[in-house]
Design an enzyme around this catalytic site. Structure first.
Site, short mmCIF file in Angstrom:
data_model
loop_
_atom_site.label_atom_id
_atom_site.label_comp_id
_atom_site.label_asym_id
_atom_site.label_seq_id
_atom_site.Cartn_x
_atom_site.Cartn_y
_atom_site.Cartn_z
N ASN A 283 13.40 -7.42 -29.11
CA ASN A 283 13.40 -8.48 -27.79
C ASN A 283 13.27 -9.92 -28.56
OD1 ASN A 283 12.64 -6.06 -26.67
ND2 ASN A 283 10.70 -6.52 -25.70
N GLU B 101 11.52 -9.75 -36.47
CA GLU B 101 11.83 -10.19 -35.42
C GLU B 101 12.13 -11.96 -35.24
OE1 GLU B 101 8.21 -10.27 -32.72
OE2 GLU B 101 6.78 -10.56 -34.36
N ARG C 261 -1.05 -3.82 -34.71
CA ARG C 261 -0.53 -5.19 -34.83
C ARG C 261 -1.68 -6.14 -34.59
NH1 ARG C 261 4.02 -7.00 -30.80
NH2 ARG C 261 2.33 -7.46 -29.59
N CYS D 90 10.67 -0.99 -32.28
CA CYS D 90 9.67 -1.03 -31.43
C CYS D 90 9.86 -1.80 -30.49
CB CYS D 90 8.18 -1.28 -31.91
SG CYS D 90 7.99 -3.08 -32.28
N ARG E 110 -1.04 -3.08 -29.40
CA ARG E 110 -1.09 -4.45 -29.31
C ARG E 110 -2.45 -4.68 -29.16
NH1 ARG E 110 2.52 -2.68 -25.40
NH2 ARG E 110 4.80 -3.10 -26.02
N ARG F 237 15.26 -15.04 -22.48
CA ARG F 237 15.60 -14.04 -21.78
C ARG F 237 15.03 -13.98 -20.30
NH1 ARG F 237 12.99 -8.61 -22.68
NH2 ARG F 237 11.15 -9.18 -23.57
N HIS G 55 0.66 -1.33 -0.02
CA HIS G 55 0.03 -0.12 0.00
C HIS G 55 1.07 1.35 -0.07
CE1 HIS G 55 -3.19 2.93 1.10
NE2 HIS G 55 -2.41 3.32 1.97
#
Lengths: 584, 87
Positions: free
Chosen positions: A468, A445, A346, A516, A310, A479, A203
């Protein structure tokens, strides 16, 4: 001393300890019906007083209290009057012959335990609310002293203050802070929190971030040695703490604090400045988003559009595949809120690791190398067509582009484009209008796509490099796997050569290329990528000002020089070291 | 008896604020309103019970309404779930 930094910024203040009294069960049993009745009455009175007290707090809410404070307090009233709580406590008093205080302690401890063990961090954090109402009840039962928060109302007068310290704001040192604590404190007079317990979702951490108060939590018992009025410095980014630092160290920390504040101002002032290098080269900085609601935040940070929308969330929020109409409404909202800036949508990027609840996918040995993204779209053509038609229809309302994930060969791109033509034809036959020139691009990618970028560039309208996945597919290293993640280094020459090749091939074929992945937001990569010729970066919105700052103070000459130097190294760690040196 | 199913769309699951509002709404009716999961049924008049079910985003909430005003109550619940954005 060190803890977990959960809200960034450097704070210099004097310690104000908030000590919470702990109550323990007495184990004394009640004798006789009269005693039981009395305890039931005492419990009911404590509930009434607690509820009345919270209602007063709600009434006293002003603009300075954290947003949502009233909601938390309303939930506390609901918990205090909860029939389950009542029946559990009354059973312990009436059947178990426990006194009211012991009964409340037992019931709340059990509930706190239940919530703490929940997987979901949000629900686990509700344990703090139960603890809070328990403390309030015990206060009204007379078990705990009725203390008010030391920062309620006027400034506390404290003996033995040096005049220099008296000017310093407070840093709260406590085991943990409850919702009631943070609601009743005058947070404007607090420069930081240093807490023994807690994590990034507790909190106090959430309130600290909301209010921009630097905070370090999870410091452990080492905080015990800190006393009221000690000078404490904390760095809410690194989690470091300094108690009574010497003059020289204090001066250095003050300089660091000022530098940080100046930097924050500088970044904010860059918001409306175009990202132009000193020699005039224009770079476009866009945002990666998942919800229409993120658009406002993107513009606030100076985004010039959306480089990656996305669509997965649109699908995850439903109980079955969203219809063309539902998707159209979503994309139309997106197009409308984009205020004429470009938005790249995308298409569905799901797989064994990212499933949809209503679209069961068989377990795969290797979900990352399996049936996913465009591979699913080309297999379930109906789903893909529906999405394409919905995006096309929305293209009348803004500057939309379509981006297909995980293309690994030319055939996939050709089939996807055929389906795109089918979608356009269907809409034309129905007389539905759409943007006839809407670009159709692909993510780069997968290494096979990167290496054949020269071929793909002849069929695709644009490229978007996803660093990525490109990195982990190139390095054959997951990763998320601690044992091999060090191999997944985007600064490995193999990854850099692929990125450079893709950018060159896009330029040779006159198609736009953007990047991106996380690398777009990494200040170490900015000059290197501009040196390669990249003109469009898409990243999480809060990183935009930092990247823009690097761009506006650099020249293309310098960027090309950085690229030449980097390409001469053979070791990723030499590359990052060099990039750190030039950024310093 | 009426049975209803609602999907929790908030990715973070059920937050305290909408949960409080839902419990307060349920208390307005004389019908017994409960949530059930398998063989387990808990009355919807308890925020603690509702939160301790650990409902996550994407979960289906099955609600059973039984009593004189069950039709009105079901309509009110439909309205609640169609209006609320963060549940």
């Amino acid at each position: 001393m060190r803890g977990i930094g959960v809200s960034p910024g450097i704070s210099i203040g004097r310690v104000l300890r908030v000590v919470r009294q702990k109550a323990a069960t007495t184990g004394i049993l009640l004798s006789g019906d009269e005693a039981v009745r009395e305890e039931v009455d005492r419990y009911r009175a404590a509930i009434d007083h607690s509820v009345a007290e919270i209602k007063t707090l709600i009434g006293a809410q002003t603009g300075t209290t954290p947003s949502g404070a009233a909601d938390i307090l309303e939930a506390h009233i609901e918990m205090l009057t909860d029939p389950q709580l009542e029946s559990d406590v009354l059973e312990r008093i009436q059947v178990g012959k426990k006194n009211a205080s012991d009964a409340v302690l037992e019931v709340t401890s059990r509930l706190i335990e239940t919530f703490r063990n929940m997987e979901d961090p949000y629900l686990a954090a509700r344990a703090a609310d139960i603890e809070d109402i328990g403390q309030r009840l015990l206060k009204h039962l007379g078990t705990l002293p009725s203390q008010t928060s030391p920062l309620e109302g006027s400034a506390p007068a404290r003996p033995g203050e040096h005049s220099a310290q008296a000017d310093l704001p407070f840093i709260i040192v406590a085991e943990d802070l409850s919702p009631s604590d943070t609601i009743t404190m005058d947070l404007r007079r607090i420069a930081g929190f240093a807490l023994q317990k807690g994590g990034s979702t507790s909190h106090a951490a959430i309130v600290a971030r909301l209010r921009g108060i630097p905070a370090v939590v999870g410091c452990g018992t080492s905080l015990d040695q800190v006393a009221d009025n000690d000078i404490l410095v904390l760095d809410g980014a690194t989690g470091q703490l300094w108690v009574n630092p010497g003059d020289a160290l204090l001066a250095e920390l003050r300089r660091k604090k000022i530098a940080q504040a100046e930097n924050a101002l500088l970044l904010a002032s860059l918001k409306d400045v175009p990202a132009r290098m000193v020699d005039g080269r224009r770079i476009r900085l866009l945002a990666n988003i998942s919800h229409v609601g993120d658009m406002k935040d993107a513009f606030r940070h100076g985004a010039e559009g959306v480089g990656l929308f996305r669509t997965e969330f649109l699908f995850m929020e439903k109980s079955s595949f969203p219809t063309e109409e539902e998707q159209f409404t979503g994309y139309k909202d997106l197009a409308r809120t984009s205020q004429g800036t470009p938005v790249t949508i995308r298409t569905l990027d799901i797989g064994g690791d990212k499933p949809l609840p209503y679209f069961p996918m068989p377990k795969e040995q290797n979900p990352f190398l399996g049936h996913r993204a465009i591979r699913i779209s080309l297999d379930k053509k109906g789903i893909f067509l529906t999405q394409l038609k919905a995006i096309l229809r929305a293209s009348s309302f803004g500057k939309l582009k379509i981006l297909v994930p995980m293309v690994s060969n030319m055939q996939e791109l050709r089939v996807a484009k055929e389906l795109f033509t089918t979608a356009k034809n269907e809409l034309m036959q129905k007389g539905v209008s759409f943007d006839k020139d809407i670009p159709f691009g692909i993510m780069i990618e997968v290494p096979s796509a990167a290496v054949t970028a020269d071929l793909l560039a002849q069929e695709a309208d644009f490229f978007s490099i996803g660093t990525n996945d490109l990195c982990q597919y190139t390095m054959a290293a997951d990763r998320m796997n601690d044992k091999v993640s060090h191999l997944c280094d985007p600064y490995h020459p193999a990854v850099l050569r692929l990125i450079h090749f893709v950018i060159q091939q896009a330029q040779l074929n006159n198609i736009p290329v953007s990047l991106c992945g996380e690398m777009a937001a990494d200040p170490l990569a900015t000059l290197l990528l501009t040196g390669m010729g990249l003109e469009e970066f898409s990243m999480n919105a809060p990183s935009i000002p930092t990247i823009k700052h690097i761009i506006v103070k650099s020249s293309m000459n310098k960027a090309r020089q950085v690229l030449r130097q980097v390409m001469e190294f053979d070791d990723p760690s030499d590359i990052t070291q060099y990039l750190q040196d030039i950024n310093a | 008896m009426i049975e209803k199913e609602y999907i929790i769309t908030a990715p973070e699951g059920m937050h305290a604020r909408p949960a409080t509002a839902l419990v307060r709404l349920a208390k307005n009716f004389t019908s017994v309103i409960s949530i059930w999961e398998g063989n387990k049924t808990v009355p919807l008049n308890s925020l603690l019970n509702l939160l301790s079910m650990g409902i996550k985003g994407g979960d289906v909430l099955k609600i059973r309404i039984e009593g004189e005003d069950e039709i009105t109550a079901a309509e009110a619940l439909d309205h609640f779930f169609s209006q609320i954005k963060d549940l």
